[in-house]
Design an enzyme around this catalytic site. Structure first.
Site, PDB file in Angstrom:
ATOM      1  N   THR A 113       0.836  -1.197   0.000  1.00  0.00           N
ATOM      2  CA  THR A 113       0.000   0.000   0.000  1.00  0.00           C
ATOM      3  C   THR A 113       0.868   1.242   0.000  1.00  0.00           C
ATOM      4  OG1 THR A 113      -1.679  -1.184   1.276  1.00  0.00           O
ATOM      5  CG2 THR A 113      -1.841   1.201   1.270  1.00  0.00           C
TER       6      THR A 113
ATOM      7  N   THR B  74      -3.619   0.997  -3.174  1.00  0.00           N
ATOM      8  CA  THR B  74      -2.982  -0.297  -2.910  1.00  0.00           C
ATOM      9  C   THR B  74      -3.169  -1.281  -4.048  1.00  0.00           C
ATOM     10  OG1 THR B  74      -2.879  -2.128  -1.309  1.00  0.00           O
ATOM     11  CG2 THR B  74      -5.047  -1.186  -1.739  1.00  0.00           C
TER      12      THR B  74
ATOM     13  N   GLY C  63       0.307  -0.738   5.402  1.00  0.00           N
ATOM     14  CA  GLY C  63       0.678  -1.799   6.321  1.00  0.00           C
ATOM     15  C   GLY C  63      -0.422  -2.776   6.666  1.00  0.00           C
ATOM     16  N   GLY C  64      -1.424  -2.956   5.795  1.00  0.00           N
ATOM     17  CA  GLY C  64      -2.457  -3.948   6.069  1.00  0.00           C
ATOM     18  C   GLY C  64      -3.186  -3.673   7.369  1.00  0.00           C
TER      19      GLY C  64
END
Length: 517
Positions: free
Chosen positions: A331, A349, A413-414
């Site tokens: 992302t 992303t 970072g999810g």
């Protein structure tokens, strides 16, 4: 135990200016945005240029063939807007094409049951309908001041130059070299002899460049044809044809019917101020739940950890988000403020690093693997189906403090995004400046049962966390990331500031040149 030094200290001072500022994961992209501001562009103009530039300088993170969401603050209106440009599954996707393998869980971001041949993770079958170009096009069409072509062409020029492979780019490419080698077009673009990652001599400056000529042609076409060229023009036709040829379900009709959405933000009180977040299928609702369960009086870091844990439990049980907290995600986030106080917080992303690990040969673009966002088991809150919107972890946010200060914030970072945004929002709403907030030690509470704490945290904070949670400590390093990678801008009175993650080697905040238009 880590072999890394425990005495090294990293500092990255916040940028301050009376002019506009761009804070991004790539300094080169931030410089392009700052130049647009210097030429008299609006924050949305700068965001348009940065969005496309990031797709060139860190193509493994995001690009035109991805999706995401943004928050926009308009100083002249005194209000916030949300723009959703999330990916969705192709209309013709058949869940029966993703049979479970019976071999445990998936090997990437999400702890789904594993699909045969990882068809939902890699390859053309994992490609979802992208939305980034239409999203930034929607925002530019409403608020942009400069011509679309002038904002896209700097990215085309970057692509024409090719990507310079320094140690960080080499590290990222090496981490996915095996998967990239399975697609002939990705291997030709990113690997030497289709096998080896491009790595220069460790004793000299790298002069390796990856040629992105086809991507440059595509960006020129988008510049000339406008944002819908990607969806309704030859670029869209070629991209869809490539995906079909590689075995995916994406079709030109999926691209042509895609529309980003302008939404009313999810706005809520927090710590004496207000936060404005994306309202649907993002981490915005979970951020609201976090602050609803957080008491500033009882709080501290341990209290915030409790609130994040409870909010994530709700997300996991009701929204079907079962992403592994160990996975970083792929992302880009950047934030922009112009000299007038207009702001953009934009997240885009491909989902995994290098997305689906395939390249469209006709367009030169890396393609997303958005199908992985869906649970391959049927009958679940987020089960895979055709024509369905994806549930994302992105969390772009606008904040306003009781003293009138405003900030635009987000991260990559999810599932690590939400904890970072919550902690930074807490500090900024509490009166901290960006420099203090970004250098403060953080924790990651991503719903995995264990809290990851910055090893630089005070012993008192660690002890308080350990009373109610299992805690492991980790350093803030370049690779792998134990924490998210945030970027933010802030406006206090007539002064702006910008900051990026201190451990990210490419990230920086750049101000427009003094005395600009």
């Amino acid at each position: 135990m880590s072999n890394l030094s425990r005495s090294t200290r990293t500092r990255k001072p916040a940028c301050r200016s009376a002019g506009g500022i761009v804070a991004a994961q790539s300094r080169r992209a931030a410089e392009i945005g700052a130049q647009i501001l210097a030429e008299g562009g609006d924050a949305v103009d700068a965001a348009t240029a940065v969005s496309f530039a990031l797709g060139v300088v860190e193509p493994w993170m995001s690009g035109p063939a991805g999706g995401g969401a943004m928050m926009v603050f308009r100083a002249d209106e005194g209000r916030a807007y949300a723009v959703d440009y999330g990916m969705r599954s192709p209309a013709g996707l058949d869940p029966r094409d993703f049979p479970l393998s019976g071999e445990g869980v998936a090997s990437d971001l999400f702890a789904w049951k594993r699909v045969a041949d990882d068809r939902n993770l890699e390859g053309a079958s994992a490609v979802a309908v992208p939305g980034t170009v239409d999203g930034i096009g929607l925002a530019h069409g409403r608020w942009g001041r400069m011509s679309w072509a002038d904002l896209v062409r700097p990215a085309a020029s970057l692509a024409r130059e090719g990507l310079s492979v320094d140690w960080y780019a080499a590290l990222i490419i090496a981490s996915s070299a095996r998967a990239l080698s399975r697609d002939a077009d990705a291997a030709a673009l990113f690997l030497e002899d289709g096998v080896f990652p491009p790595i220069g001599s460790w004793t000299a400056l790298s002069d390796i460049r990856l040629p992105f000529h086809r991507m440059a042609d595509t960006l020129e076409a988008i510049a000339a044809g406008g944002p819908r060229e990607f969806h309704e023009g030859d670029v869209g036709r070629e991209l869809a044809r490539d995906v079909e040829a590689k075995g995916g379900s994406l079709r030109f009709e999926d691209l042509a019917t895609y529309r980003a959405a302008l939404q009313t933000p999810l706005s809520f009180a927090a710590l004496g101020g207000r936060l404005h977040a994306t309202p649907e299928l993002t981490a915005g609702p979970t951020l609201r739940d976090t602050f609803a369960g957080f008491s500033a009086e009882a709080g501290g870091l341990a209290g915030l950890a409790d609130a994040l844990s409870a909010a994530y439990e709700t997300r996991l049980s009701t929204m079907g988000d079962h992403e592994s907290p160990k996975a970083p995600g792929s992302t880009s986030h950047f934030s922009v403020v112009d000299k007038h106080g207009n702001m953009v917080a934009m997240t885009q992303t491909l989902l995994s690093v290098f997305g689906s690990k395939i390249v469209s040969p006709s367009t030169g673009l890396l393609l997303n693997n958005g199908i992985m966002w869906f649970d391959p088991e049927q009958g679940r809150p987020n089960s895979l189906a055709g024509g369905k919107r994806c549930l994302m972890n992105v969390c772009p946010v606008l904040g306003e403090r009781s003293d009138g200060a405003r900030f635009a914030l987000g991260a990559s970072g999810g599932r690590k995004i939400l904890p970072a945004v919550a902690q930074l929002s807490r500090m900024l709403l509490g009166g901290a400046d960006l420099d203090t907030a970004f250098h403060a030690p953080r924790i990651d509470v991503s719903g995995g049962g264990t809290i990851i704490a910055d090893e630089m945290l005070a012993e008192g904070d660690l002890a308080a966390l350990r009373k109610r949670h299992e805690v492991r400590t980790a350093p803030r390093t370049v690779f792998p990331y134990a924490f998210a990678c945030p970027s933010a801008v802030m406006r206090e009175g007539s002064e702006n500031s910008g900051a990026t993650e201190i451990a990210a080697p490419w990230a920086d905040a750049v101000a427009e040149a003094a005395g600009s238009a």
